[in-house]
Write an enzyme that holds these catalytic residues in place. Sequence first.
Site, PDB file in Angstrom:
ATOM      1  N   ASN A   1      -1.215  -8.652  65.230  1.00 18.09           N
ATOM      2  CA  ASN A   1      -2.020  -7.800  65.641  1.00 18.09           C
ATOM      3  C   ASN A   1      -1.045  -6.288  65.890  1.00 18.09           C
ATOM      4  O   ASN A   1      -0.222  -6.079  66.575  1.00 18.09           O
ATOM      5  CB  ASN A   1      -2.485  -8.146  67.081  1.00 18.09           C
ATOM      6  CG  ASN A   1      -3.102  -7.175  67.842  1.00 18.09           C
ATOM      7  OD1 ASN A   1      -3.722  -6.178  66.986  1.00 18.09           O
ATOM      8  ND2 ASN A   1      -3.473  -7.398  69.096  1.00 18.09           N
TER       9      ASN A   1
ATOM     10  N   LYS B   1      -2.395  -3.642  66.619  1.00 19.77           N
ATOM     11  CA  LYS B   1      -2.661  -2.825  67.893  1.00 19.77           C
ATOM     12  C   LYS B   1      -2.974  -1.179  67.443  1.00 19.77           C
ATOM     13  O   LYS B   1      -3.166  -1.024  65.964  1.00 19.77           O
ATOM     14  CB  LYS B   1      -1.675  -2.527  68.988  1.00 19.77           C
ATOM     15  CG  LYS B   1      -1.459  -4.329  69.489  1.00 19.77           C
ATOM     16  CD  LYS B   1      -0.672  -4.370  70.616  1.00 19.77           C
ATOM     17  CE  LYS B   1      -0.859  -5.989  71.052  1.00 19.77           C
ATOM     18  NZ  LYS B   1       0.001  -6.113  72.270  1.00 19.77           N
TER      19      LYS B   1
ATOM     20  N   HIS C   1      -9.264  -8.805  73.829  1.00 17.84           N
ATOM     21  CA  HIS C   1      -7.922  -8.521  74.005  1.00 17.84           C
ATOM     22  C   HIS C   1      -7.815  -8.139  75.422  1.00 17.84           C
ATOM     23  O   HIS C   1      -8.426  -7.095  75.780  1.00 17.84           O
ATOM     24  CB  HIS C   1      -7.169  -7.699  72.975  1.00 17.84           C
ATOM     25  CG  HIS C   1      -5.429  -7.827  73.189  1.00 17.84           C
ATOM     26  ND1 HIS C   1      -4.854  -7.023  74.223  1.00 17.84           N
ATOM     27  CD2 HIS C   1      -4.579  -8.413  72.356  1.00 17.84           C
ATOM     28  CE1 HIS C   1      -3.626  -7.128  73.781  1.00 17.84           C
ATOM     29  NE2 HIS C   1      -3.346  -8.114  72.742  1.00 17.84           N
TER      30      HIS C   1
ATOM     31  N   GLU D   1      -5.828  -5.841  76.519  1.00 19.82           N
ATOM     32  CA  GLU D   1      -5.621  -4.184  76.426  1.00 19.82           C
ATOM     33  C   GLU D   1      -7.051  -3.743  76.572  1.00 19.82           C
ATOM     34  O   GLU D   1      -7.096  -2.549  77.071  1.00 19.82           O
ATOM     35  CB  GLU D   1      -4.857  -3.903  75.220  1.00 19.82           C
ATOM     36  CG  GLU D   1      -3.227  -3.943  75.699  1.00 19.82           C
ATOM     37  CD  GLU D   1      -2.560  -4.330  74.389  1.00 19.82           C
ATOM     38  OE1 GLU D   1      -2.794  -4.007  73.143  1.00 19.82           O
ATOM     39  OE2 GLU D   1      -1.478  -4.915  74.482  1.00 19.82           O
TER      40      GLU D   1
ATOM     41  N   GLU E   1      -2.903 -15.332  76.063  1.00 22.13           N
ATOM     42  CA  GLU E   1      -1.874 -14.380  76.138  1.00 22.13           C
ATOM     43  C   GLU E   1      -1.831 -13.840  77.725  1.00 22.13           C
ATOM     44  O   GLU E   1      -2.564 -13.103  78.156  1.00 22.13           O
ATOM     45  CB  GLU E   1      -2.357 -13.121  75.539  1.00 22.13           C
ATOM     46  CG  GLU E   1      -2.639 -13.251  74.143  1.00 22.13           C
ATOM     47  CD  GLU E   1      -2.359 -12.057  73.271  1.00 22.13           C
ATOM     48  OE1 GLU E   1      -1.592 -12.048  72.299  1.00 22.13           O
ATOM     49  OE2 GLU E   1      -2.854 -11.163  73.750  1.00 22.13           O
TER      50      GLU E   1
ATOM     51  N   GLY F   1       4.163  -7.634  75.420  1.00 21.95           N
ATOM     52  CA  GLY F   1       5.208  -6.337  75.268  1.00 21.95           C
ATOM     53  C   GLY F   1       6.351  -6.273  76.255  1.00 21.95           C
ATOM     54  O   GLY F   1       6.947  -5.213  76.276  1.00 21.95           O
TER      55      GLY F   1
ATOM     56  N   SER G   1       5.023 -11.550  73.794  1.00 18.28           N
ATOM     57  CA  SER G   1       6.485 -11.535  73.419  1.00 18.28           C
ATOM     58  C   SER G   1       7.096 -12.624  72.593  1.00 18.28           C
ATOM     59  O   SER G   1       8.286 -13.052  72.560  1.00 18.28           O
ATOM     60  CB  SER G   1       7.390 -11.317  74.689  1.00 18.28           C
ATOM     61  OG  SER G   1       7.047 -10.250  75.420  1.00 18.28           O
TER      62      SER G   1
HETATM   63  O1  LIG Z   1      -1.978  -9.368  70.581  1.00 17.62           O
HETATM   64  C1  LIG Z   1      -0.690  -9.477  70.486  1.00 17.62           C
HETATM   65  C2  LIG Z   1      -0.158  -9.724  71.886  1.00 17.62           C
HETATM   66  O2  LIG Z   1      -0.658  -8.655  72.669  1.00 17.62           O
HETATM   67  C3  LIG Z   1       1.221  -9.692  72.225  1.00 17.62           C
HETATM   68  O3  LIG Z   1       2.006  -8.653  71.914  1.00 17.62           O
HETATM   69  P1  LIG Z   1       3.578  -8.725  72.022  1.00 17.62           P
HETATM   70  O4  LIG Z   1       3.828  -9.637  70.903  1.00 17.62           O
HETATM   71  O5  LIG Z   1       3.981  -7.253  71.441  1.00 17.62           O
HETATM   72  O6  LIG Z   1       3.996  -9.151  73.296  1.00 17.62           O
END
Ligand SMILES: O=C[C@H](O)COP(=O)(O)O
Length: 247
Positions: free
Chosen positions: A10, A12, A96, A98, A165, A171, A210
């Site tokens: 992803n 983002k 998601h 976010e 998640e 993150g 993460s």
């Molecule tokens: O969509 C992916 C997740 O929000 C995980 O993000 P991350 O791997 O940067 O922690």
Amino acid sequence: MAKNMLIAGNWKMNGTHADLAGLGAFAGLADRARDGVSVALAVPHTLVFSAAQLSADTSLSIGGEDCHHKESGAHTGCVSAAMLRDAGASFTILGHSERRADQGESDADVHAKAEAALAAGLDIIICVGETESERDAGTAQSVVGTQLAGSVPDCDTARLTIAYEPVWAIGTGRTPTPDDVAAMHDHIRAALVSRFGEAGESVLILYGGSVKAANAEELLHVSNVGGALVGGASLTVADFAPIVEAA
Ligand SMILES: O=C[C@H](O)COP(=O)(O)O
């Protein structure tokens, strides 16, 4: 027997067309993945068309990160599922954390988007997960159960993937223990079986938060973990490759 898995990146709000110069390497990872492992990349709307064109004739699936619940109309700045499909996406991420936090998306919003995506021919990855305070309060499983019940539409389960998640792991470099991941994935599996019967047994449940080279192997071998949704470590093939190879 090795289990079927999906490793989905992803991006983002990251990436420009210049970054698609590296897409061939992502496609190569998908083509070389072991039997039963699928590889996908969700990219910003601006990149879907080009990424889909560049990965045509490879095993890499390209998807969106969200869609509107309406097919078209007066919704300035929004993108419909039909538009994503038209651009070459085969799936989209929905709900998601976010977006739940930044855009105030409710379970009902995610449910409506999921129905629109399925109607447009997109497969769906629906995200669920608790905040740190919800985990500390001991309500993580009930929060996730409520999100699942409200966000997931009645559907062909072959087109549905769930991503668990924990918000506090995204993150941050922090991850739940394998036992905590197992407990939540088992809980999600039970909810899916209760809702869909035997068909709920084969829905992939991804872990996200993460995931990186150093922890992929351990996380991917936890009970009922059917792959990973990877944010930061999906931005470069160097970081993403070891995760695909661990599956
Ligand atoms: O969509 C992916 C997740 O929000 C995980 O993000 P991350 O791997 O940067 O922690």
